[in-house]
Design a protein around this motif. Sequence first.
Motif, PDB file in Angstrom:
ATOM      1  N   GLU A 290      -5.081  -4.295 -12.359  1.00  0.00           N
ATOM      2  CA  GLU A 290      -4.297  -3.301 -11.629  1.00  0.00           C
ATOM      3  C   GLU A 290      -4.238  -2.587 -10.902  1.00  0.00           C
ATOM      4  O   GLU A 290      -5.125  -2.364  -9.977  1.00  0.00           O
ATOM      5  CB  GLU A 290      -5.358  -2.218 -13.053  1.00  0.00           C
ATOM      6  CG  GLU A 290      -5.479  -2.178 -14.175  1.00  0.00           C
ATOM      7  CD  GLU A 290      -6.363  -1.904 -15.315  1.00  0.00           C
ATOM      8  OE1 GLU A 290      -6.942  -0.942 -15.363  1.00  0.00           O
ATOM      9  OE2 GLU A 290      -6.104  -2.678 -17.162  1.00  0.00           O
ATOM     10  N   ASP A 291      -4.460  -1.166 -10.932  1.00  0.00           N
ATOM     11  CA  ASP A 291      -3.439  -0.424  -9.657  1.00  0.00           C
ATOM     12  C   ASP A 291      -4.443   0.111  -9.027  1.00  0.00           C
ATOM     13  O   ASP A 291      -5.385   0.488 -10.512  1.00  0.00           O
ATOM     14  CB  ASP A 291      -2.280   0.736  -9.906  1.00  0.00           C
ATOM     15  CG  ASP A 291      -1.304   0.091  -9.724  1.00  0.00           C
ATOM     16  OD1 ASP A 291      -0.649  -0.992  -9.245  1.00  0.00           O
ATOM     17  OD2 ASP A 291      -0.800   1.326  -9.896  1.00  0.00           O
TER      18      ASP A 291
ATOM     19  N   THR B  62      -3.326  -5.603  -2.810  1.00  0.00           N
ATOM     20  CA  THR B  62      -3.374  -5.123  -1.694  1.00  0.00           C
ATOM     21  C   THR B  62      -4.670  -4.833  -0.680  1.00  0.00           C
ATOM     22  O   THR B  62      -5.268  -3.872  -2.023  1.00  0.00           O
ATOM     23  CB  THR B  62      -2.528  -4.056  -2.541  1.00  0.00           C
ATOM     24  OG1 THR B  62      -1.194  -4.109  -2.943  1.00  0.00           O
ATOM     25  CG2 THR B  62      -2.260  -3.150  -0.970  1.00  0.00           C
TER      26      THR B  62
ATOM     27  N   ARG C 288       1.068  -1.417  -0.382  1.00  0.00           N
ATOM     28  CA  ARG C 288      -0.083  -0.023  -0.316  1.00  0.00           C
ATOM     29  C   ARG C 288       0.871   1.475   0.412  1.00  0.00           C
ATOM     30  O   ARG C 288       1.948   0.699   0.618  1.00  0.00           O
ATOM     31  CB  ARG C 288      -1.069  -0.333   1.082  1.00  0.00           C
ATOM     32  CG  ARG C 288      -1.946   1.522   1.470  1.00  0.00           C
ATOM     33  CD  ARG C 288      -2.923   1.841   2.656  1.00  0.00           C
ATOM     34  NE  ARG C 288      -1.012   1.206   3.573  1.00  0.00           N
ATOM     35  CZ  ARG C 288      -1.709   1.825   4.504  1.00  0.00           C
ATOM     36  NH1 ARG C 288      -3.110   1.761   5.402  1.00  0.00           N
ATOM     37  NH2 ARG C 288      -1.173   1.822   5.952  1.00  0.00           N
TER      38      ARG C 288
ATOM     39  N   THR D 173      -2.575   4.386  -3.092  1.00  0.00           N
ATOM     40  CA  THR D 173      -2.327   3.282  -4.133  1.00  0.00           C
ATOM     41  C   THR D 173      -2.087   1.867  -3.497  1.00  0.00           C
ATOM     42  O   THR D 173      -1.756   1.768  -2.760  1.00  0.00           O
ATOM     43  CB  THR D 173      -1.263   4.140  -5.265  1.00  0.00           C
ATOM     44  OG1 THR D 173      -0.933   5.144  -5.378  1.00  0.00           O
ATOM     45  CG2 THR D 173      -1.269   2.726  -6.649  1.00  0.00           C
TER      46      THR D 173
ATOM     47  N   ASN E 259      -7.588  -4.611  -3.598  1.00  0.00           N
ATOM     48  CA  ASN E 259      -7.436  -4.320  -5.052  1.00  0.00           C
ATOM     49  C   ASN E 259      -7.652  -6.405  -5.371  1.00  0.00           C
ATOM     50  O   ASN E 259      -6.465  -6.424  -5.281  1.00  0.00           O
ATOM     51  CB  ASN E 259      -6.478  -4.227  -5.204  1.00  0.00           C
ATOM     52  CG  ASN E 259      -6.340  -3.652  -6.680  1.00  0.00           C
ATOM     53  OD1 ASN E 259      -6.789  -4.031  -7.439  1.00  0.00           O
ATOM     54  ND2 ASN E 259      -5.422  -3.242  -7.261  1.00  0.00           N
TER      55      ASN E 259
ATOM     56  N   PRO F  19      -1.614  -1.666  -5.055  1.00  0.00           N
ATOM     57  CA  PRO F  19      -1.323  -2.079  -6.340  1.00  0.00           C
ATOM     58  C   PRO F  19      -2.062  -3.969  -6.194  1.00  0.00           C
ATOM     59  O   PRO F  19      -2.429  -3.612  -5.351  1.00  0.00           O
ATOM     60  CB  PRO F  19       0.480  -2.712  -6.180  1.00  0.00           C
ATOM     61  CG  PRO F  19       0.552  -0.959  -5.605  1.00  0.00           C
ATOM     62  CD  PRO F  19      -0.167  -0.860  -4.402  1.00  0.00           C
TER      63      PRO F  19
ATOM     64  N   VAL G  61      -6.295   3.337  -7.518  1.00  0.00           N
ATOM     65  CA  VAL G  61      -5.615   5.036  -6.530  1.00  0.00           C
ATOM     66  C   VAL G  61      -7.393   5.057  -5.612  1.00  0.00           C
ATOM     67  O   VAL G  61      -8.501   5.645  -6.299  1.00  0.00           O
ATOM     68  CB  VAL G  61      -5.938   6.028  -7.380  1.00  0.00           C
ATOM     69  CG1 VAL G  61      -4.883   6.901  -6.372  1.00  0.00           C
ATOM     70  CG2 VAL G  61      -4.545   5.239  -8.331  1.00  0.00           C
TER      71      VAL G  61
END
Length: 163
Positions: free
Chosen positions: A111-112, A54, A29, A49, A107, A51, A114
């Motif tokens: 993809e990340d 996470t 994170r 963010t 997540n 990843p 945000v």
Amino acid sequence: MTGKIDIAAIVPKVGTLYPPPLHEDTRARVKRALGNQAGLTQFGVNLTTLPPGTSSALPHWHMREDEFVYVVSGHPTLVVGDSTESLSPGDCAGFPAGEETGHCLRNETEEDVVLLEIGTRDPGERVFYPGRDLMAETSSEAFYHHLDGTPYTDIRRRGPGED
């Protein structure tokens, strides 16, 4: 400081202070404390963010602090108690103080994600983590404690690859 915030100049905090092995899902994170950069003291604002793989935090609830999360990009999974729901950019969620239901965002995509996180700052806050022998006390030097009040030791930020 007042005025425009230079987000790129904010040193990110990677990982969490959770004691091992509770830090595993949050070690990648990345948080940028926008509110601190602006000199805010009554509420915090973070650009976070996540990843792939996470979580924003362990599922938790706050005694005295409200929380609000806005999805800037990506598709996180909102976890509230035993329920999950997929979120999209532009979606938001709120968590009132004192509601004893654990919540977090994960997540589970490639993809990340945000997030913009906003929350009250209360120096006497206590945070609980349902199903875990863990609580946080913001006024305590140790910060993290077992439910019996015994402090955890070796509390330090652990990012990817750090044990």
